[in-house]
Scaffold this active site. Sequence first.
Site, PDB file in Angstrom:
ATOM      1  N   SER A 141      -9.680 -62.822   5.662  1.00 18.36           N
ATOM      2  CA  SER A 141      -8.381 -63.390   6.016  1.00 18.36           C
ATOM      3  C   SER A 141      -8.568 -64.738   6.716  1.00 18.36           C
ATOM      4  O   SER A 141      -9.164 -65.645   6.148  1.00 18.36           O
ATOM      5  CB  SER A 141      -7.588 -62.392   6.863  1.00 18.36           C
ATOM      6  OG  SER A 141      -6.292 -62.859   7.114  1.00 18.36           O
ATOM      7  N   HIS A 185      -0.467 -61.319   4.300  1.00 14.81           N
ATOM      8  CA  HIS A 185      -0.940 -61.147   2.912  1.00 14.81           C
ATOM      9  C   HIS A 185       0.051 -60.344   2.058  1.00 14.81           C
ATOM     10  O   HIS A 185      -0.335 -59.554   1.205  1.00 14.81           O
ATOM     11  CB  HIS A 185      -2.337 -60.515   2.890  1.00 14.81           C
ATOM     12  CG  HIS A 185      -3.297 -61.261   3.752  1.00 14.81           C
ATOM     13  ND1 HIS A 185      -3.686 -62.547   3.465  1.00 14.81           N
ATOM     14  CD2 HIS A 185      -3.894 -60.928   4.917  1.00 14.81           C
ATOM     15  CE1 HIS A 185      -4.504 -62.970   4.425  1.00 14.81           C
ATOM     16  NE2 HIS A 185      -4.629 -62.022   5.311  1.00 14.81           N
TER      17      HIS A 185
END
Length: 304
Positions: free
Chosen positions: A86, A190
């Site tokens: 991430s 996300h």
Amino acid sequence: MLVLVAPGQGAQTPGFLTPWLELPGAADRLGAWSDAIGLDLAHYGTQADADAIRDTAVAQPLLVAAGLLSASALGEVAPGAVAGHSVGEITAAAFAGVLDDTAALGLVRKRGLAMAEAAAITETGMSALLGGDPEMTIPHLEKLGLTPANVNGAGQIVAAGTMEELAALEADKPEGVRRVVALKVAGAFHTHHMAPAVASLEQAAAELTPADPKITYVSNKDGQAVATGAEVLSRLVGQVANPVRWDLCMETFKELGVTALVEVCPGGTLTGLAKRALPGVKTLALKTPDDLDAARELIAEHAG
């Protein structure tokens, strides 16, 4: 073959940067970064409480700064590949020479602010599911309206969505899932909930001039190595609203022949996954400067 990895949001804990700032030059370096991005990283890394560093706009630059600071303390490192989970992908982009440290921190500051703004639209969150079969778990999540936002491998998937959807998951776990653990993040990262942040990041990325990676850079999008700086930057932008496929990153590590994995500060999460998914690979997490000597030994044995 050594891979150097950087953790994502949720890895931060109160005071975790305190021992690192005792290293020569570390406080000055952090101070310069703080001035560059308008955020007191030393305060948040040493004095702020858990709620303060849970704030997306704070957590993200803090994690990238910690990763860069701890990696520089290792000295010269020549990994065969780099990757980040991430927001850790921005740290990895700096490791690979795609962005310099200041550019990486400027980008992550804008990323954190944009994602915090997107998260404020609807109350959302993320929960880790421990155990279960992805082929059964993912359809179950989608039935509840949740997104499998992180497919981490080693039996771990992170679901993201509204707080109501996450509450429904607690009451109706997929078959085989042992536990559902709420994560210390402030939004459904996300997922489509982050779509408003993409435009802001596109604008921020357009102001940068990325270099091509000097080290194999493995992307969260599909676990593939990315050859150009422009493609790395494009993926960093789109990735905020798309799932993290760390399972595919680890598959690529296997294909590359990785023998050792070092996770920069605040390490622990990714080494834990690697221990389960990459048997035989030596792992080390940089938690404090006390781990540096062992990391240097491992690097000397396995770096190309």
